[in-house]
Design a protein around this motif. Structure first.
Motif, PDB file in Angstrom:
ATOM      1  N   PHE A 151       0.812  -1.222   0.000  1.00 17.66           N
ATOM      2  CA  PHE A 151       0.000   0.000   0.000  1.00 17.66           C
ATOM      3  C   PHE A 151       0.847   1.275   0.000  1.00 17.66           C
ATOM      4  O   PHE A 151       0.353   2.348   0.348  1.00 17.66           O
ATOM      5  N   VAL A 152       2.111   1.171  -0.371  1.00 19.11           N
ATOM      6  CA  VAL A 152       3.031   2.309  -0.244  1.00 19.11           C
ATOM      7  C   VAL A 152       2.495   3.557  -0.933  1.00 19.11           C
ATOM      8  O   VAL A 152       2.602   4.674  -0.408  1.00 19.11           O
ATOM      9  N   ASP A 153       1.895   3.396  -2.108  1.00 16.42           N
ATOM     10  CA  ASP A 153       1.440   4.554  -2.887  1.00 16.42           C
ATOM     11  C   ASP A 153       0.004   4.976  -2.569  1.00 16.42           C
ATOM     12  O   ASP A 153      -0.509   5.918  -3.177  1.00 16.42           O
ATOM     13  N   ILE A 154      -0.654   4.276  -1.657  1.00 16.09           N
ATOM     14  CA  ILE A 154      -2.029   4.633  -1.305  1.00 16.09           C
ATOM     15  C   ILE A 154      -2.000   5.775  -0.296  1.00 16.09           C
ATOM     16  O   ILE A 154      -1.333   5.699   0.737  1.00 16.09           O
ATOM     17  N   LYS A 155      -2.734   6.828  -0.604  1.00 19.23           N
ATOM     18  CA  LYS A 155      -2.678   8.044   0.208  1.00 19.23           C
ATOM     19  C   LYS A 155      -3.704   7.989   1.342  1.00 19.23           C
ATOM     20  O   LYS A 155      -4.809   8.519   1.243  1.00 19.23           O
ATOM     21  N   ALA A 156      -3.314   7.313   2.402  1.00 19.07           N
ATOM     22  CA  ALA A 156      -4.117   7.243   3.623  1.00 19.07           C
ATOM     23  C   ALA A 156      -3.165   6.984   4.775  1.00 19.07           C
ATOM     24  O   ALA A 156      -2.086   6.406   4.590  1.00 19.07           O
ATOM     25  N   GLU A 157      -3.543   7.432   5.963  1.00 15.82           N
ATOM     26  CA  GLU A 157      -2.733   7.152   7.141  1.00 15.82           C
ATOM     27  C   GLU A 157      -2.794   5.652   7.420  1.00 15.82           C
ATOM     28  O   GLU A 157      -3.863   5.050   7.377  1.00 15.82           O
ATOM     29  N   LYS A 158      -1.651   5.060   7.714  1.00 11.24           N
ATOM     30  CA  LYS A 158      -1.562   3.606   7.840  1.00 11.24           C
ATOM     31  C   LYS A 158      -1.328   3.226   9.298  1.00 11.24           C
ATOM     32  O   LYS A 158      -0.310   3.579   9.884  1.00 11.24           O
ATOM     33  N   TRP A 159      -2.295   2.466   9.859  1.00 11.35           N
ATOM     34  CA  TRP A 159      -2.255   2.063  11.264  1.00 11.35           C
ATOM     35  C   TRP A 159      -1.946   0.576  11.374  1.00 11.35           C
ATOM     36  O   TRP A 159      -2.684  -0.255  10.831  1.00 11.35           O
ATOM     37  N   LEU A 160      -0.902   0.231  12.110  1.00 12.93           N
ATOM     38  CA  LEU A 160      -0.640  -1.165  12.451  1.00 12.93           C
ATOM     39  C   LEU A 160      -1.395  -1.465  13.739  1.00 12.93           C
ATOM     40  O   LEU A 160      -1.074  -0.915  14.799  1.00 12.93           O
ATOM     41  N   ILE A 161      -2.409  -2.341  13.661  1.00 16.12           N
ATOM     42  CA  ILE A 161      -3.299  -2.525  14.813  1.00 16.12           C
ATOM     43  C   ILE A 161      -2.978  -3.757  15.648  1.00 16.12           C
ATOM     44  O   ILE A 161      -3.649  -3.997  16.646  1.00 16.12           O
ATOM     45  N   ARG A 162      -1.980  -4.544  15.248  1.00  7.85           N
ATOM     46  CA  ARG A 162      -1.437  -5.551  16.161  1.00  7.85           C
ATOM     47  C   ARG A 162      -0.152  -4.986  16.744  1.00  7.85           C
ATOM     48  O   ARG A 162       0.659  -4.403  16.027  1.00  7.85           O
ATOM     49  N   SER A 163       0.043  -5.166  18.045  1.00  7.36           N
ATOM     50  CA  SER A 163       1.244  -4.638  18.690  1.00  7.36           C
ATOM     51  C   SER A 163       2.486  -5.071  17.920  1.00  7.36           C
ATOM     52  O   SER A 163       2.637  -6.252  17.600  1.00  7.36           O
ATOM     53  N   PRO A 164       3.382  -4.147  17.612  1.00  6.46           N
ATOM     54  CA  PRO A 164       4.563  -4.491  16.812  1.00  6.46           C
ATOM     55  C   PRO A 164       5.477  -5.473  17.537  1.00  6.46           C
ATOM     56  O   PRO A 164       5.604  -5.447  18.761  1.00  6.46           O
ATOM     57  N   MET A 165       6.132  -6.322  16.765  1.00  4.46           N
ATOM     58  CA  MET A 165       7.197  -7.161  17.305  1.00  4.46           C
ATOM     59  C   MET A 165       8.482  -6.335  17.359  1.00  4.46           C
ATOM     60  O   MET A 165       8.723  -5.499  16.483  1.00  4.46           O
ATOM     61  N   LEU A 166       9.292  -6.586  18.373  1.00  6.23           N
ATOM     62  CA  LEU A 166      10.583  -5.899  18.456  1.00  6.23           C
ATOM     63  C   LEU A 166      11.401  -6.117  17.187  1.00  6.23           C
ATOM     64  O   LEU A 166      12.078  -5.207  16.700  1.00  6.23           O
ATOM     65  N   SER A 167      11.314  -7.321  16.645  1.00 16.35           N
ATOM     66  CA  SER A 167      12.125  -7.680  15.485  1.00 16.35           C
ATOM     67  C   SER A 167      11.709  -6.964  14.204  1.00 16.35           C
ATOM     68  O   SER A 167      12.428  -7.017  13.207  1.00 16.35           O
ATOM     69  N   GLN A 168      10.550  -6.306  14.213  1.00 16.27           N
ATOM     70  CA  GLN A 168      10.100  -5.644  12.988  1.00 16.27           C
ATOM     71  C   GLN A 168      10.025  -4.127  13.139  1.00 16.27           C
ATOM     72  O   GLN A 168       9.386  -3.453  12.339  1.00 16.27           O
ATOM     73  N   ALA A 169      10.716  -3.583  14.136  1.00 19.57           N
ATOM     74  CA  ALA A 169      10.638  -2.140  14.397  1.00 19.57           C
ATOM     75  C   ALA A 169      11.011  -1.324  13.163  1.00 19.57           C
ATOM     76  O   ALA A 169      10.373  -0.309  12.858  1.00 19.57           O
ATOM     77  N   ARG A 170      12.033  -1.756  12.439  1.00 17.39           N
ATOM     78  CA  ARG A 170      12.464  -0.992  11.261  1.00 17.39           C
ATOM     79  C   ARG A 170      11.349  -0.885  10.225  1.00 17.39           C
ATOM     80  O   ARG A 170      11.066   0.199   9.702  1.00 17.39           O
ATOM     81  N   ASP A 171      10.706  -2.016   9.921  1.00 17.60           N
ATOM     82  CA  ASP A 171       9.652  -2.006   8.907  1.00 17.60           C
ATOM     83  C   ASP A 171       8.397  -1.288   9.393  1.00 17.60           C
ATOM     84  O   ASP A 171       7.672  -0.686   8.595  1.00 17.60           O
ATOM     85  N   VAL A 172       8.124  -1.355  10.694  1.00 18.99           N
ATOM     86  CA  VAL A 172       6.963  -0.638  11.237  1.00 18.99           C
ATOM     87  C   VAL A 172       7.117   0.860  10.990  1.00 18.99           C
ATOM     88  O   VAL A 172       6.194   1.535  10.517  1.00 18.99           O
ATOM     89  N   VAL A 173       8.291   1.388  11.291  1.00 17.90           N
ATOM     90  CA  VAL A 173       8.539   2.821  11.082  1.00 17.90           C
ATOM     91  C   VAL A 173       8.561   3.157   9.596  1.00 17.90           C
ATOM     92  O   VAL A 173       8.059   4.198   9.172  1.00 17.90           O
ATOM     93  N   ARG A 174       9.099   2.260   8.804  1.00 14.27           N
ATOM     94  CA  ARG A 174       9.236   2.530   7.368  1.00 14.27           C
ATOM     95  C   ARG A 174       7.898   2.521   6.636  1.00 14.27           C
ATOM     96  O   ARG A 174       7.642   3.369   5.780  1.00 14.27           O
ATOM     97  N   PHE A 175       7.025   1.560   6.976  1.00 22.42           N
ATOM     98  CA  PHE A 175       5.826   1.355   6.162  1.00 22.42           C
ATOM     99  C   PHE A 175       4.520   1.810   6.818  1.00 22.42           C
ATOM    100  O   PHE A 175       3.480   1.788   6.163  1.00 22.42           O
ATOM    101  N   THR A 176       4.550   2.185   8.100  1.00 27.56           N
ATOM    102  CA  THR A 176       3.318   2.624   8.756  1.00 27.56           C
ATOM    103  C   THR A 176       3.517   3.989   9.402  1.00 27.56           C
ATOM    104  O   THR A 176       4.643   4.405   9.684  1.00 27.56           O
ATOM    105  N   ASP A 177       2.407   4.652   9.639  1.00 26.49           N
ATOM    106  CA  ASP A 177       2.439   5.968  10.281  1.00 26.49           C
ATOM    107  C   ASP A 177       2.104   5.888  11.763  1.00 26.49           C
ATOM    108  O   ASP A 177       2.549   6.717  12.558  1.00 26.49           O
ATOM    109  N   VAL A 178       1.283   4.893  12.114  1.00 21.70           N
ATOM    110  CA  VAL A 178       0.739   4.773  13.468  1.00 21.70           C
ATOM    111  C   VAL A 178       0.805   3.305  13.875  1.00 21.70           C
ATOM    112  O   VAL A 178       0.597   2.415  13.044  1.00 21.70           O
TER     113      VAL A 178
END
Length: 344
Positions: A67-94
């Motif tokens: 969804f990188v090019d989709i213009k909407a705020e992106k919420w990750l609604i499952r608590s992030p895993m420590l191991s995916q912190a980089r991708d959470v910041v890169r691909f989501t806003d919230v």
């Protein structure tokens, strides 16, 4: 090709507009939970553009990569895993969070990427899934407010997912008190107070949700037109937005009891086998569109139907239509063996 799911975006858009209007009447925004679409970009893009969605929610970072090019705020609604912190910041806003250790990792990663990331802290309202109680919630909020690259975006809660604890005036009052405690302790006004998901729809329609709530996260009601747990449609809803189609690969008269021989039966059952199974769907959530049919059972790759009352309407090669519950649809959308077709 079969099996396939026929998707009717017009019906989904119809439901979305009803729910958006109802939320707006109560001073709330609507964030649409798209996780059941399993990263199906064409439909998510359609809903964002035609439904004027401002925020989309998913539980898996991998789907946001579509969804990188989709213009909407992106919420990750499952608590992030420590191991995916980089991708959470890169691909989501919230992201929705309940562990300070994870938020610290998100802050460090946001520094590296020269970005700001928003967090919504989850309050435990009684369903015993993710969330903190009031004192821990306040402690985490205080630390987040001092972070360099994390914004305290709001507080949220979740119900009816693990133990089917329904939203009620009692637990909503507890949630409201927790929100007020965070705001009063730190002299802030939270931008987002997210009061639940589709299971809160009945209280929304009844006008019983606390006024402090200004956001709802909904998916099942948008796509299937129903109120979860109560399993009834909301007024004006369209429920036939996803139809599963499967092909008959065997049609024979057989005994209705295992191991019995045909000659020992007074009456044989006309049984059809369709080419789909438990690897693709949640069998208890599969519903025959033809009410004359009954589901007898199934295995990993087969579903067996009793079509005794269907006359000669079906033969080998005929296609059978099914409706699906949320869990069944989630499995079918996830299966790579089930084709997805948008019907315009």
């Amino acid at each position: 090709m079969y099996p396939c799911i026929e998707i009717k975006p017009g019906g989904i858009l119809h439901n979305l507009k009803i729910l958006k209007n109802k939320c707006a009447e109560n001073g709330m925004s609507l964030s649409v939970v798209t996780k059941m679409l399993v990263g199906y970009e064409p439909l998510v893009r359609f809903l964002v553009e035609e439904g004027e969605i401002t925020a989309i929610c998913d539980s898996r970072v991998e789907n946001f990569m579509e969804f990188v090019d989709i213009k909407a705020e992106k919420w990750l609604i499952r608590s992030p895993m420590l191991s995916q912190a980089r991708d959470v910041v890169r691909f989501t806003d919230v992201s929705l969070n309940s562990e300070i250790e994870v938020i610290r990792a998100l802050n460090e990663e946001a520094k590296k990427q020269s970005k700001r990331h928003k967090v919504i802290l989850m309050y435990e309202c009684g369903d015993l899934r993710d969330g903190c109680y009031t004192e821990e919630l306040k402690e985490i909020a205080g630390e987040v407010l001092g972070m360099t690259n994390i914004d305290l975006y709001g507080v949220g809660t979740n119900l009816s997912c693990v133990n089917e604890v329904l939203p009620s005036e009692k637990n909503m009052q507890l949630f409201e008190a927790a929100v007020n405690a965070v705001e009063s302790d730190y002299g802030i006004k939270l931008p987002i107070v997210s009061g639940g998901a589709s299971s809160s729809l009945k209280m929304l329609f009844d006008g019983k949700l606390p006024r402090v709530i200004n956001n709802m996260r909904m998916g099942e009601s948008v796509f299937l037109g129903n109120i979860p747990v109560f399993d009834v449609p909301f007024d004006g809803a369209r429920e036939d937005n996803f139809i599963l189609k499967a092909e008959i690969i065997e049609l024979k008269e057989k005994p209705g009891i295992p191991e019995m021989l045909p000659q020992d039966c007074k009456k044989l059952m006309k049984r059809a086998i369709v080419a789909i199974g438990k690897q693709d769907i949640y069998l208890p959530g599969l519903i025959c569109a033809d009410s004359r049919m009954k589901i007898v059972g199934g295995s990993s790759d087969h579903v067996v139907l009793d079509v005794s009352d269907c006359g000669n309407d079906y033969k080998v090669g005929s296609v059978v239509d099914f409706k699906m519950t949320y869990n069944c649809l989630l499995n079918a959308m996830t299966s790579k063996y089930v084709e997805k077709n948008i019907i315009k």
